[in-house]
Design a protein around this motif. Structure first.
Motif, PDB file in Angstrom:
ATOM      1  N   ARG A 246      -3.078  -8.317 -28.121  1.00  0.00           N
ATOM      2  CA  ARG A 246      -2.868  -7.954 -29.526  1.00  0.00           C
ATOM      3  C   ARG A 246      -1.396  -7.725 -29.833  1.00  0.00           C
ATOM      4  O   ARG A 246      -0.904  -8.136 -30.895  1.00  0.00           O
ATOM      5  N   VAL A 247      -0.668  -7.083 -28.942  1.00  0.00           N
ATOM      6  CA  VAL A 247       0.750  -6.807 -29.185  1.00  0.00           C
ATOM      7  C   VAL A 247       1.552  -8.096 -29.244  1.00  0.00           C
ATOM      8  O   VAL A 247       2.541  -8.199 -29.986  1.00  0.00           O
ATOM      9  N   ARG A 248       1.124  -9.111 -28.489  1.00  0.00           N
ATOM     10  CA  ARG A 248       1.838 -10.394 -28.541  1.00  0.00           C
ATOM     11  C   ARG A 248       1.610 -11.133 -29.851  1.00  0.00           C
ATOM     12  O   ARG A 248       2.420 -11.963 -30.255  1.00  0.00           O
ATOM     13  N   GLU A 249       0.503 -10.871 -30.526  1.00  0.00           N
ATOM     14  CA  GLU A 249       0.172 -11.604 -31.752  1.00  0.00           C
ATOM     15  C   GLU A 249       1.162 -11.327 -32.872  1.00  0.00           C
ATOM     16  O   GLU A 249       1.586 -12.235 -33.591  1.00  0.00           O
ATOM     17  N   SER A 250       1.522 -10.087 -33.073  1.00  0.00           N
ATOM     18  CA  SER A 250       2.473  -9.715 -34.125  1.00  0.00           C
ATOM     19  C   SER A 250       3.067  -8.359 -33.781  1.00  0.00           C
ATOM     20  O   SER A 250       2.504  -7.597 -32.987  1.00  0.00           O
ATOM     21  N   ALA A 251       4.195  -8.061 -34.414  1.00  0.00           N
ATOM     22  CA  ALA A 251       4.944  -6.850 -34.080  1.00  0.00           C
ATOM     23  C   ALA A 251       4.139  -5.594 -34.407  1.00  0.00           C
ATOM     24  O   ALA A 251       3.453  -5.522 -35.424  1.00  0.00           O
ATOM     25  N   VAL A 252       4.238  -4.615 -33.534  1.00  0.00           N
ATOM     26  CA  VAL A 252       3.604  -3.320 -33.713  1.00  0.00           C
ATOM     27  C   VAL A 252       4.670  -2.250 -33.491  1.00  0.00           C
ATOM     28  O   VAL A 252       5.446  -2.327 -32.540  1.00  0.00           O
ATOM     29  N   ASP A 253       4.727  -1.267 -34.380  1.00  0.00           N
ATOM     30  CA  ASP A 253       5.691  -0.180 -34.229  1.00  0.00           C
ATOM     31  C   ASP A 253       5.174   0.946 -33.355  1.00  0.00           C
ATOM     32  O   ASP A 253       5.964   1.689 -32.763  1.00  0.00           O
TER      33      ASP A 253
END
Length: 411
Positions: A246-253
């Motif tokens: 999931r973290v690779r899919e789009s940026a997470v803060d």
């Protein structure tokens, strides 16, 4: 595996500082004013135009030269020819010739040469000629350029939490977009093989999953942007694989988890993230003692905050540690809940060495009492609470009538 805690217990302030340092200030982004309500302004807004931007009438009536109505009264009206009609929005307004009046509507431009407005109620409302029964003062009922603000003035300052009036002001000075702080993107992880979605038939040993929806709503309420990743299995490899994907899919803060952080067996969050940048500890508070925070290099150095799994412990921990960090990252002028003092309506006891966050309700304007008990699984009492009653670490008995600190939860 069983976990043995060796680190000393942290204070609430120490852990709050660690969590806050995980989230840097959010960068600005431009949004349409229609999407800006509730957002935090990132840069001062400078007026592109004055308000008003032209002299205009504050009344329906007649634009006149005040000198032309010398001596006018109820018994001695002055009659003038009506030279023009000026509705709001007219852009080709002719100058007002001496000895004439122009019929004018509220908000319409005052013609050059006019210096006063006579309300229609003080006339006979004529359309070709009009009888005016008052001698106005120069400037009467004229809204002057810049009475509200001038072009170039700062009308909204950075850090303003934008409400309806702010949006209206921004539109009035010509701003189609506003620079606001980007909302932190928070991935909320729900772990636990015993959890099932609400609405699904329960089997013995299963419970409806509540922490994920609760924390997702809490993130949104704090100003963040939340995504709920549900039912991550109690398996270390699957937990890490699911999270990394999931973290690779789009940026997470921020990654926010609940459960799996205590000292027993099957603590999947602790098992998966120990030695990977997240430090697990005990905090001197109740509810919400077991906590964890850190950055995970294997996930691109993403910040992770782990909360305990009991629903009340999870939500209290969010209020104490995560909500202020999110709002500080947003540049919010009031990152913490409002604090007030109230009189305790009953006697309370508290374990030594742990700061208590007890669910409370206001029993009067300045009186508070506990609702439910201190048990961390009783979510119904939390839902009915409108405040937290804070009992310091050094206190074990709090008599009725004591002045206590409370956090307002509805502001």
């Amino acid at each position: 595996m069983l976990h043995v805690e060796t680190q000393r217990t942290r204070t609430v302030e120490e852990h709050a500082k660690i969590v806050a340092e995980l989230l840097p200030p959010m960068e600005p982004e431009s949004v349409p004013i229609g999407a800006a309500r509730g957002r935090v302004l990132a840069r001062d807004l400078v007026a592109a135009v004055s308000l008003p931007s032209f002299d205009n009438s504050s009344m329906d009536g007649y634009a006149v030269r005040a000198a032309d109505l010398a001596g006018a009264s109820e018994d001695n009206p002055v009659e003038l020819p009506v030279s023009a009609d000026i509705p709001a929005g007219r852009t080709d307004v002719p100058p007002l010739a001496p000895g004439t009046a122009a019929r004018i509507m509220t908000g319409a431009p005052v013609p050059e040469g006019a210096d006063a407005i006579v309300p229609v109620e003080q006339t006979d409302a004529g359309t070709e000629r009009v009888r005016l029964r008052v001698q106005p003062a120069a400037g009467a009922y004229v809204r002057r350029v810049g009475e509200d603000t001038f072009a170039g003035d700062v009308v909204l300052t950075a850090g303003t939490v934008l409400g309806p009036a702010h949006i209206g002001l921004a539109a009035a000075v010509g701003a189609a977009t506003l620079e606001v702080r980007r909302r932190p993107r928070v991935l909320v992880l729900s772990t636990g093989s015993e959890l099932v979605a609400p609405g699904t038939p329960l089997r013995r040993g299963q419970i409806y999953e509540s922490n994920g929806p609760m924390l997702t709503a809490a993130v949104e309420d704090a100003g963040g942007e939340a995504e709920l990743l549900r039912f991550v299995p109690d398996d270390v490899d699957q937990f890490l694989t699911t999270l990394a994907g999931r973290v690779r899919e789009s940026a997470v803060d921020l990654v926010l988890t609940s459960g799996g952080v205590s000292a027993g067996a099957y603590e999947v969050v602790k098992d998966a993230l120990t030695g990977r940048g997240v430090e697990f500890t005990k905090v001197a508070m109740q509810p919400g003692g077991p906590q964890g925070a850190g950055r995970v290099p294997e996930l691109g150095d993403v910040p992770v905050v782990t909360l305990p799994g009991n629903p009340v412990s999870s939500q209290v921990s969010f209020e104490v540690f995560v909500r202020p960090a999110l709002r500080t990252a947003l540049g919010h002028p009031e990152p913490h809940r409002p604090v007030r003092t109230a009189t305790l309506a009953e006697r309370l006891t508290s374990p030594a060495g742990k700061r208590q966050y007890r669910r409370g309700v206001y029993a009067g304007p300045d009186t508070v009492r506990e609702i439910g008990t201190a048990a961390s699984h009783r979510l119904a009492a939390l839902a009915r609470a409108d405040c937290f009653i804070l009992l310091p670490e050094s206190v074990t008995h709090v008599p009725e009538g004591t002045q206590v600190e409370v956090w307002d939860l509805h502001r």
